[in-house]
Design an enzyme around this catalytic site. Structure first.
Site, PDB file in Angstrom:
ATOM      1  CG  HIS A 189      44.646 -93.408  27.482  1.00  0.00           C
ATOM      2  ND1 HIS A 189      45.770 -91.691  27.187  1.00  0.00           N
ATOM      3  CD2 HIS A 189      43.821 -93.089  27.081  1.00  0.00           C
ATOM      4  CE1 HIS A 189      44.287 -91.378  27.212  1.00  0.00           C
ATOM      5  NE2 HIS A 189      43.079 -92.158  26.651  1.00  0.00           N
ATOM      6  CG  HIS A 190      48.865 -90.146  22.569  1.00  0.00           C
ATOM      7  ND1 HIS A 190      50.061 -89.668  22.753  1.00  0.00           N
ATOM      8  CD2 HIS A 190      49.241 -90.318  20.647  1.00  0.00           C
ATOM      9  CE1 HIS A 190      50.603 -88.716  21.915  1.00  0.00           C
ATOM     10  NE2 HIS A 190      50.329 -89.739  20.687  1.00  0.00           N
ATOM     11  CB  SER A 191      46.024 -89.023  28.324  1.00  0.00           C
ATOM     12  OG  SER A 191      46.415 -89.988  29.533  1.00  0.00           O
TER      13      SER A 191
ATOM     14  CG  ASN B  71      51.246 -86.596  25.409  1.00  0.00           C
ATOM     15  OD1 ASN B  71      51.481 -86.935  24.318  1.00  0.00           O
ATOM     16  ND2 ASN B  71      51.648 -86.787  26.255  1.00  0.00           N
TER      17      ASN B  71
END
Length: 505
Positions: A165-167, A348
């Protein structure tokens, strides 16, 4: 854990849910709670995933790979042992809270159609990876999983797919994790070599020392540099604001087709290897910024998309269309790439800028690189990256992740593509006891119909397309245009270099 051929996660897995404070019993609250970054909260709201396809040089030895995940990856990356807790905190901000990890819950070995695999193994891998692009993940577990496809393809003996997941983090944090957890294939006793530090230039990196007042020319140049900085920044901020309010790219075949909902569309991930030496030859011939190949890669993308457009549309080659791409920008200090041995960056740390590219037909292939070079040079004389980062953090902090996700979708749906370049290891690596033949990284869940990624690995540059499966049924043709474009630009660059050497003699 086995699943059906067309299913990427076990049927008995619960669907994606938000974990509340009442469900924190499964989490180890004895460790510090880590707030989610603003960009991570936006990615969580949008449901964006990173997909990394790795071709292995040997058949899958599942016990060995599993042991590597447990001893190498999980201890180095806190996000791999944390879940998202969305409420129950005094400040109202979601947290990453560490929990106990059962590695078996994150390993998927699908049962594949043996006839389909025997007929076309590359397509079997593509179909399986495409099936992952629309499936949610169980947020009651850490948001990552490995999928193992143990059959040979033209590039590898077997394949593993890491979906994250990009989170949890961005492409750079995932790549540094893999490099910190792997060994050089040539020398298993040492960590893999990092690529050389790129030379960052532009307004946010380069210091402008005040010149001596005795030199009028130096003083004027110093004042002019700040005037250019202010002007380019004002123009870029105005374009960002206009895009949020009303400005959008003209509709082309690259524009996402409208639909009724915001559900993610099935993305097909295809990739092709380019020779890094060819890219460097073009960079040298065009006098691009040393130690970076971004100008060349943007030019190659512009030429490939132009070739595809004119071939499919049948429009006159005199037509010129100005489109824009979203470029994610890594805002970490350069030194962070060199300390991955002791520290893997989490989260991120990205900003974005909007970079123009042109759909046009040029008789001289080098013109695509020239235009890309001019566009990127202007972006380097602007504070757009800093403004985007500060503005996005402000929106999420004071108005919430839903507003941040709404703004990001507006930018995404009003531009044409995402274009990104990720630095991988400078040599081949062995991960969890398995040599990695190739790597191809991309993302799914974003609104664009087409995402273009470049990934440096060893002596190659992978171009990876994540294309809407219905909008680009012939995405392999578009992929071939990238290979054709690099060859044409390289031939033109070689001819330019030859002419220059003859003139010097």
């Amino acid at each position: 854990m086995e699943v059906g051929a067309n299913v990427a996660t076990p049927a008995n897995r619960p669907l994606s849910v938000r974990v509340s404070s009442t469900e924190k019993g499964c989490a180890d609250t004895s460790t510090d709670e880590d707030p989610m970054s603003p960009f991570g909260r936006v990615m969580e709201e949008m449901g964006v995933y990173i997909v990394l396809v790795m071709g292995l040089g040997t058949p899958v030895n599942l016990p060995v790979f599993r042991a590597g995940i447990e001893t190498e990856l999980i201890p180095r990356f806190p996000r791999f042992r944390s879940i998202q807790v969305m409420d129950g905190f005094k400040d109202g901000k979601p947290r990453w809270v560490q929990t106990t990890v059962n590695v078996d819950n994150h390993i998927v070995v699908p049962r594949m159609d043996t006839a389909a695999v025997a007929s076309d193994p590359e397509k079997a891998v593509e179909d399986y990876v495409a099936s992952l692009s629309t499936l949610p993940m169980d947020k009651r577990r850490p948001l990552w999983e490995f999928h193992f496809l143990d059959f040979p393809t033209s590039e590898a003996t077997s394949t593993t797919v890491l979906r994250v997941h990009h989170s949890i983090g961005d492409g750079m944090s995932i790549m540094t994790l893999l490099m910190a957890s792997s060994r050089s294939t040539d020398d298993p006793e040492r960590l893999p070599a990092m690529p050389p530090l790129p030379r960052r230039t532009g307004a946010i990196y380069k210091q402008r020392p005040r010149p001596s007042l005795s030199s009028l020319g130096d003083c004027l140049a110093w004042v002019w540099s700040y005037f250019v900085l202010v002007w380019h920044t004002l123009v870029d901020v105005a374009l960002l604001s206009a895009t949020l309010l009303f400005l959008r790219d003209p509709p082309t075949m690259f524009t996402r087709l409208p639909d009724k909902g915001e559900s993610p569309r099935r993305k097909r991930l295809v990739h092709q290897s380019l020779n890094l030496d060819d890219v460097k030859l073009i960079k040298t011939a065009m006098n691009c910024v040393p130690k970076t190949i971004n100008d060349v890669l943007v030019g190659v993308a512009s030429m490939a998309l132009s070739q595809y457009y004119f071939r499919k549309s049948g429009n006159a080659k005199t037509m010129k269309i100005r489109l824009r791409s979203i470029l994610p920008v890594n805002i970490r200090p350069l030194s962070s790439r060199q300390i991955y041995v002791t520290k893997v960056e989490t989260g991120n740390q990205l900003s974005i800028l909007m970079c123009p590219f042109h759909i046009a037909w040029h008789d001289d292939p080098l013109e695509y690189v020239r235009k890309a070079k001019r566009s990127i040079h202007k972006k380097k004389s602007s504070l757009e990256v800093i403004f985007s980062h500060v503005a996005s953090n402000f929106l999420v902090k004071y108005f919430g992740a839903k507003i941040g996700a709404f703004v990001f979708r507006r930018f995404s749906t009003r531009t044409s593509i995402v274009l990104s370049n990720v630095l991988g290891p400078a040599e081949h690596i062995t991960l969890c006891g398995h040599p990695i033949a190739f790597m191809a990284i991309s993302a799914c869940g974003q609104p664009q119909a087409l995402i273009v990624h470049y990934l440096n690995y060893g002596s190659t540059v992978k171009v990876i397309l994540a294309a809407d499966d219905t909008q680009f049924p012939n995405c392999h043709e578009l992929l071939e245009d990238f290979g054709n474009s690099i060859r044409l630009i390289k031939d033109a660059a070689g001819l330019k270099t030859l002419k220059t050497s003859i003139e010097i003699e």
